[in-house]
Motif scaffolding. Structure first.
Motif, short mmCIF file in Angstrom:
data_model
loop_
_atom_site.label_atom_id
_atom_site.label_comp_id
_atom_site.label_asym_id
_atom_site.label_seq_id
_atom_site.Cartn_x
_atom_site.Cartn_y
_atom_site.Cartn_z
N LEU A 125 0.84 -1.19 0.00
CA LEU A 125 0.00 0.00 0.00
C LEU A 125 0.88 1.25 0.00
N ARG A 126 0.55 2.18 -0.89
CA ARG A 126 1.22 3.47 -0.95
C ARG A 126 0.15 4.55 -1.02
N GLY A 127 -0.10 5.19 0.11
CA GLY A 127 -1.18 6.16 0.17
C GLY A 127 -2.50 5.43 0.03
N THR A 128 -3.28 5.80 -0.97
CA THR A 128 -4.55 5.12 -1.22
C THR A 128 -4.46 4.23 -2.46
N GLY A 160 -5.71 -4.45 -2.47
CA GLY A 160 -5.92 -3.13 -1.88
C GLY A 160 -6.90 -3.17 -0.74
N LYS A 161 -8.00 -3.85 -0.93
CA LYS A 161 -9.00 -3.93 0.16
C LYS A 161 -8.46 -4.74 1.34
N ALA A 162 -7.64 -5.76 1.06
CA ALA A 162 -7.04 -6.54 2.14
C ALA A 162 -6.15 -5.66 3.00
N LEU A 163 -5.51 -4.66 2.40
CA LEU A 163 -4.63 -3.75 3.15
C LEU A 163 -5.41 -2.60 3.78
N LEU A 164 -6.37 -2.03 3.06
CA LEU A 164 -7.16 -0.91 3.60
C LEU A 164 -7.97 -1.34 4.82
N ALA A 165 -8.40 -2.59 4.85
CA ALA A 165 -9.22 -3.07 5.96
C ALA A 165 -8.50 -2.94 7.29
N PHE A 166 -7.16 -2.96 7.26
CA PHE A 166 -6.38 -2.90 8.50
C PHE A 166 -5.62 -1.58 8.63
N ASP A 167 -5.98 -0.60 7.81
CA ASP A 167 -5.36 0.73 7.87
C ASP A 167 -6.48 1.77 7.84
N HIS A 168 -6.94 2.16 9.02
CA HIS A 168 -8.09 3.04 9.14
C HIS A 168 -7.87 4.37 8.42
N ILE A 200 -13.87 -7.98 5.78
CA ILE A 200 -12.50 -8.44 5.54
C ILE A 200 -11.73 -8.52 6.86
N ARG A 201 -11.92 -7.54 7.73
CA ARG A 201 -11.26 -7.59 9.05
C ARG A 201 -11.72 -8.82 9.83
N GLN A 202 -12.94 -9.19 9.65
CA GLN A 202 -13.49 -10.33 10.38
C GLN A 202 -13.00 -11.65 9.79
N PRO A 222 -3.98 -10.36 3.56
CA PRO A 222 -2.84 -9.55 4.01
C PRO A 222 -1.75 -10.44 4.58
N ILE A 223 -0.51 -9.97 4.49
CA ILE A 223 0.62 -10.59 5.18
C ILE A 223 0.90 -9.72 6.40
N MET A 224 0.63 -10.25 7.58
CA MET A 224 0.72 -9.45 8.79
C MET A 224 2.15 -9.38 9.30
N GLY A 225 2.55 -8.19 9.74
CA GLY A 225 3.87 -8.01 10.32
C GLY A 225 3.84 -8.24 11.82
N ALA A 226 5.01 -8.14 12.43
CA ALA A 226 5.11 -8.38 13.87
C ALA A 226 4.31 -7.36 14.68
N SER A 227 4.06 -6.19 14.08
CA SER A 227 3.31 -5.14 14.77
C SER A 227 1.82 -5.39 14.77
N GLY A 228 1.39 -6.41 14.05
CA GLY A 228 -0.04 -6.68 13.93
C GLY A 228 -0.69 -5.93 12.79
N ARG A 229 0.11 -5.22 12.01
CA ARG A 229 -0.40 -4.52 10.84
C ARG A 229 0.16 -5.20 9.59
N PRO A 230 -0.59 -5.16 8.49
CA PRO A 230 -0.11 -5.82 7.27
C PRO A 230 1.04 -5.06 6.63
N VAL A 231 2.00 -5.79 6.10
CA VAL A 231 3.13 -5.18 5.40
C VAL A 231 2.98 -5.33 3.89
N ALA A 232 2.12 -6.25 3.47
CA ALA A 232 1.90 -6.50 2.05
C ALA A 232 0.65 -7.37 1.94
#
Length: 283
Positions: A125-128, A160-168, A200-202, A222-232
């Motif tokens: 994800l880069r911006g929107t 994109g939706k897989a990433l936006l779902a975890f980036d408010h 998607i979050r669910q 999404p591929i989740m990072g150690a922070s609990g947020r997706p990195v890709a």
């Protein structure tokens, strides 16, 4: 000081955003040459390149020489093509992270392709927008707007939706910017879009059912990072008339889990690596 353009150098069909007549600098002209080369399959002679770029042959030849000395253009006999330095620069357009992700996750992308034999993507994800970091496809690949390095609006793609779902914040920015319908199936209604992200979050699974391009369907995670947020995000895509996306969700989940573990392990190894006193610090 700007190099003024002669009337012979002025583009009859100047690209959008090009300088007005008489305001084209040497840099503008060099960029027009590079864009003309980029739109050409293979190599091209200076006369034809000058014609396409709406420059005099002498101006084109002089600027090509400068570009060649800087490895932005290569000469092949009497013809020209884009140079290797552009590839190196292009690798850094979105920073080091996408390059590292592509290298570290390539084995997992290959695993996903072997499991599905469909087109698979890795995106960030880069911006929107999403940027495609890697793509593998076979002989029966569906027509798709995706290619490595390309950007697409995140709201209408599976990755994109897989990433936006975890980036408010990114999701709100995408909604605020508008959700224009790219196809008749795009979720252009904000309420439906927000409900989709909630699902998607669910579920951890995102779908694109011909929302980005007619005839193209995909499933993404999404591929989740150690922070609990997706990195890709990873996706599997295929032609709508024969592709059932939910069939590939289990394989996607497994590969994304292994990819996340690999990234966490790689980060741990990097943090634990001892400092090499024989190597001087980077400048």
């Amino acid at each position: 000081m700007p190099v003024q353009s002669s009337s012979a150098d002025t583009a009859a069909h100047a690209p959008e955003g090009a300088p007005a007549d008489g305001q084209q600098t040497a840099v503008d002209k060099a960029l027009v040459l590079l864009k003309s080369l980029a739109s050409t399959e293979g190599e091209i002679g200076v006369s034809e390149l000058a014609r396409r770029s709406q420059l005099t042959k002498s101006t084109a030849f002089r600027l090509l020489g400068i570009l060649q000395r800087n490895d932005l253009v290569e000469r092949a006999g009497s013809n020209y093509r884009l140079g290797s330095e552009l590839f190196t620069m292009g690798e850094r357009v979105y920073g080091a992270t996408p390059v590292l992700l592509r290298e570290q996750l390539l084995p997992h992308l290959v695993d996903l392709y072997e499991l599905t034999h469909e087109t698979v993507h890795l995106a960030v994800l880069r911006g929107t927008d999403i940027v495609y970091v890697n793509k593998i496809h076979g002989h029966r690949a569906a027509r798709s707007p995706s290619k490595i390095g390309a950007r697409l609006p995140a709201y209408c793609t599976g990755v994109g939706k897989a990433l936006l779902a975890f980036d408010h914040d990114a999701a709100e920015a995408a909604e605020s910017a508008g959700l224009p319908a790219r196809t008749e199936y795009t979720l252009a209604d904000p309420r439906r879009f927000r409900e989709e992200l909630r699902r998607i979050r669910q579920d951890g699974i995102a779908y694109d059912r011909q929302e980005a391009a007619p005839g193209l369907t995909c499933v993404a995670v999404p591929i989740m990072g150690a922070s609990g947020r997706p990195v890709a995000a990873l996706s599997v895509a295929g032609a709508h008339h024969r592709f059932e996306p939910s069939r590939y969700a289990p394989a996607l989940r497994r590969v994304a889990f292994e990819a996340a573990r690999a990234l966490t392990a790689a980060k741990g190894r990097q943090a634990a690596a001892p400092y090499d006193v024989s190597r001087p610090p980077a400048a």
